[in-house]
Design a protein around this motif. Structure first.
Motif, short mmCIF file in Angstrom:
data_model
loop_
_atom_site.label_atom_id
_atom_site.label_comp_id
_atom_site.label_asym_id
_atom_site.label_seq_id
_atom_site.Cartn_x
_atom_site.Cartn_y
_atom_site.Cartn_z
N ASP A 90 0.84 -1.21 0.00
CA ASP A 90 0.00 0.00 0.00
C ASP A 90 0.87 1.25 0.00
OD1 ASP A 90 -2.43 -1.36 0.00
OD2 ASP A 90 -2.47 -1.52 2.18
N ALA A 91 1.96 1.21 0.76
CA ALA A 91 2.88 2.35 0.80
C ALA A 91 3.60 2.50 -0.54
CB ALA A 91 3.89 2.16 1.92
N GLN A 92 3.95 1.38 -1.16
CA GLN A 92 4.60 1.42 -2.47
C GLN A 92 3.68 2.05 -3.51
OE1 GLN A 92 5.44 -2.74 -2.84
NE2 GLN A 92 7.40 -2.61 -1.77
N PHE A 93 2.42 1.66 -3.47
CA PHE A 93 1.43 2.23 -4.39
C PHE A 93 1.28 3.74 -4.14
CE2 PHE A 93 -3.03 3.59 -4.85
CZ PHE A 93 -3.13 3.54 -6.24
N ALA A 94 1.14 4.12 -2.88
CA ALA A 94 0.96 5.53 -2.54
C ALA A 94 2.16 6.36 -2.97
CB ALA A 94 0.73 5.67 -1.03
N LEU A 95 3.35 5.82 -2.78
CA LEU A 95 4.56 6.55 -3.17
C LEU A 95 4.62 6.72 -4.69
CD1 LEU A 95 7.04 7.89 -1.96
CD2 LEU A 95 8.24 5.70 -2.15
N GLY A 96 4.15 5.70 -5.41
CA GLY A 96 4.07 5.81 -6.86
C GLY A 96 3.15 6.94 -7.28
N VAL A 97 2.00 7.04 -6.62
CA VAL A 97 1.04 8.11 -6.91
C VAL A 97 1.67 9.48 -6.65
CG1 VAL A 97 -1.12 9.17 -6.17
CG2 VAL A 97 -1.00 6.70 -6.48
N MET A 98 2.38 9.60 -5.54
CA MET A 98 2.97 10.89 -5.19
C MET A 98 4.06 11.29 -6.17
SD MET A 98 2.90 10.85 -1.01
CE MET A 98 2.74 12.63 -0.89
N HIS A 99 4.83 10.31 -6.67
CA HIS A 99 5.84 10.61 -7.68
C HIS A 99 5.18 10.98 -9.00
CE1 HIS A 99 9.84 10.06 -6.03
NE2 HIS A 99 9.43 9.00 -5.38
N GLN A 100 4.06 10.37 -9.31
CA GLN A 100 3.39 10.69 -10.56
C GLN A 100 2.79 12.10 -10.53
OE1 GLN A 100 0.58 7.78 -11.98
NE2 GLN A 100 -0.24 9.15 -13.54
N ASN A 101 2.27 12.48 -9.38
CA ASN A 101 1.59 13.76 -9.26
C ASN A 101 2.46 14.89 -8.70
OD1 ASN A 101 -0.83 12.72 -10.26
ND2 ASN A 101 -1.45 11.99 -8.24
N GLY A 102 3.68 14.56 -8.27
CA GLY A 102 4.55 15.59 -7.71
C GLY A 102 4.08 16.10 -6.37
N GLN A 103 3.62 15.22 -5.52
CA GLN A 103 3.14 15.60 -4.18
C GLN A 103 4.20 15.23 -3.14
OE1 GLN A 103 -0.42 13.14 -4.56
NE2 GLN A 103 -1.69 14.98 -4.46
N GLY A 104 4.89 16.24 -2.65
CA GLY A 104 5.93 15.99 -1.65
C GLY A 104 7.23 15.50 -2.22
N VAL A 105 7.25 15.14 -3.48
CA VAL A 105 8.44 14.68 -4.20
C VAL A 105 8.36 15.24 -5.62
CG1 VAL A 105 8.81 12.55 -2.88
CG2 VAL A 105 7.24 12.56 -4.83
N PRO A 106 9.49 15.34 -6.32
CA PRO A 106 9.44 15.81 -7.71
C PRO A 106 8.65 14.83 -8.59
CG PRO A 106 11.68 15.89 -6.84
CD PRO A 106 10.87 15.10 -5.86
N ILE A 107 8.01 15.35 -9.61
CA ILE A 107 7.36 14.47 -10.58
C ILE A 107 8.42 13.63 -11.27
CG2 ILE A 107 6.12 14.38 -12.78
CD1 ILE A 107 4.56 16.82 -11.94
N ASN A 108 8.23 12.32 -11.21
CA ASN A 108 9.20 11.41 -11.82
C ASN A 108 8.45 10.13 -12.21
OD1 ASN A 108 11.24 9.39 -12.27
ND2 ASN A 108 12.70 10.69 -11.19
N TYR A 109 8.15 10.00 -13.50
CA TYR A 109 7.37 8.86 -13.95
C TYR A 109 8.13 7.54 -13.84
CZ TYR A 109 4.14 12.37 -15.78
OH TYR A 109 3.26 13.41 -15.91
N MET A 110 9.45 7.63 -13.94
CA MET A 110 10.23 6.39 -13.80
C MET A 110 10.16 5.87 -12.37
SD MET A 110 13.61 7.13 -16.17
CE MET A 110 14.27 5.50 -15.86
N ASP A 111 10.25 6.78 -11.39
CA ASP A 111 10.12 6.36 -10.00
C ASP A 111 8.70 5.89 -9.71
OD1 ASP A 111 12.73 6.73 -9.24
OD2 ASP A 111 12.42 8.73 -8.42
N ALA A 112 7.72 6.57 -10.31
CA ALA A 112 6.32 6.14 -10.13
C ALA A 112 6.15 4.73 -10.65
CB ALA A 112 5.38 7.10 -10.86
N ALA A 113 6.68 4.45 -11.84
CA ALA A 113 6.57 3.11 -12.42
C ALA A 113 7.30 2.08 -11.57
CB ALA A 113 7.14 3.12 -13.84
N LYS A 114 8.44 2.48 -11.00
CA LYS A 114 9.20 1.55 -10.15
C LYS A 114 8.38 1.12 -8.95
CE LYS A 114 12.11 3.01 -7.06
NZ LYS A 114 13.26 3.62 -6.36
N TRP A 115 7.75 2.08 -8.27
CA TRP A 115 6.98 1.74 -7.07
C TRP A 115 5.68 1.04 -7.41
CZ3 TRP A 115 9.53 1.28 -2.89
CH2 TRP A 115 10.63 2.09 -2.64
N TYR A 116 5.05 1.42 -8.52
CA TYR A 116 3.87 0.68 -8.96
C TYR A 116 4.25 -0.77 -9.25
CZ TYR A 116 1.22 5.03 -9.71
OH TYR A 116 0.56 6.22 -9.55
N GLY A 117 5.43 -0.95 -9.86
CA GLY A 117 5.87 -2.31 -10.18
C GLY A 117 6.08 -3.16 -8.94
#
Length: 222
Positions: A90-117
């Motif tokens: 659940d935390a991995q998913f949430a972190l992926g969302v935050m990386h995708q939307n730039g909430q509290g962390v820079p927008i980074n689709y590669m990091d978002a994909a990593k955590w979603y994965g």
């Protein structure tokens, strides 16, 4: 394509918000319960970061929603990351969302994909769905229609009507050969990755059950 990706971001934010809000539905109307939660949150902050992943996740949700504490995406992301690195899907998913939307962390689709994965491989259906969209759009990962269908298939198997509809729509855009390949990959996931994960979890549980009686015996002897 741009319209589709904007829709992906909206869906992503909706999923996280619905998950977070669900954790706070139930006894919100009881003032005494609300006070206890507020005191608990303040105590956790005063002590620093909680040790257990469940407690870390709970506090992260509070910071993300601004419930009982001041809204703080950066703090939420920090707590999500700690729980995510400990293996909480659940935390991995949430972190992926935050990386995708730039909430509290820079927008980074590669990091978002990593955590979603990481979450998707633990059979988290929302992560599987969003990872499927990433492979469909080629965002943060190489575009791969068969891999997209694989994750959409796995998400849909868990029964969410939105995921089932998304899989159906995706199938209409792909050739039968690509759909078949995606289905084959989904089956491979069940046979190998998910089976290995479940086996490891079962062995870990069994190991704890075996060691528990001896620990109790030692305690009684002392």
């Amino acid at each position: 394509m741009k319209t589709s990706w904007k829709r992906t971001q909206c869906v992503c934010a909706y999923f996280l918000l619905s998950l977070l809000v669900a954790g706070f539905i139930g006894c919100g109307n009881k003032k005494s319960a609300a006070r206890k939660r507020q005191e608990s949150a303040k105590a956790a902050i005063a002590k620093g970061i909680p040790k257990g992943t469940d407690a870390q996740l709970d506090l992260a949700y509070k910071f993300y929603l601004g419930k009982e504490v001041t809204l703080n995406y950066a703090k939420a992301a920090e707590l999500f990351r700690i729980a995510a690195e400990a293996g909480n899907s659940d935390a991995q998913f949430a972190l992926g969302v935050m990386h995708q939307n730039g909430q509290g962390v820079p927008i980074n689709y590669m990091d978002a994909a990593k955590w979603y994965g990481k979450a998707a491989r633990q059979d988290n259906p929302n992560a599987q769905y969003l990872l499927g969209l990433f492979y469909k759009e080629g965002s943060g990962v190489a575009k791969d229609p068969a891999e997209s269908y694989k994750w959409m298939q796995l998400a849909a198997e868990q029964g969410n009507p939105d995921h089932i509809e998304a899989r159906k729509h995706l199938a209409l855009l792909l050739t039968p050969d690509i759909v078949a390949e995606g289905q084959r990959r989904a089956e491979q996931f069940h046979i190998y990755e998910l089976a290995a994960k479940n086996k490891a979890a079962a062995e870990d549980t069994q190991s704890k059950q075996i060691s528990s009686p001896s620990q109790k015996g030692q305690a009684s002897n002392n």
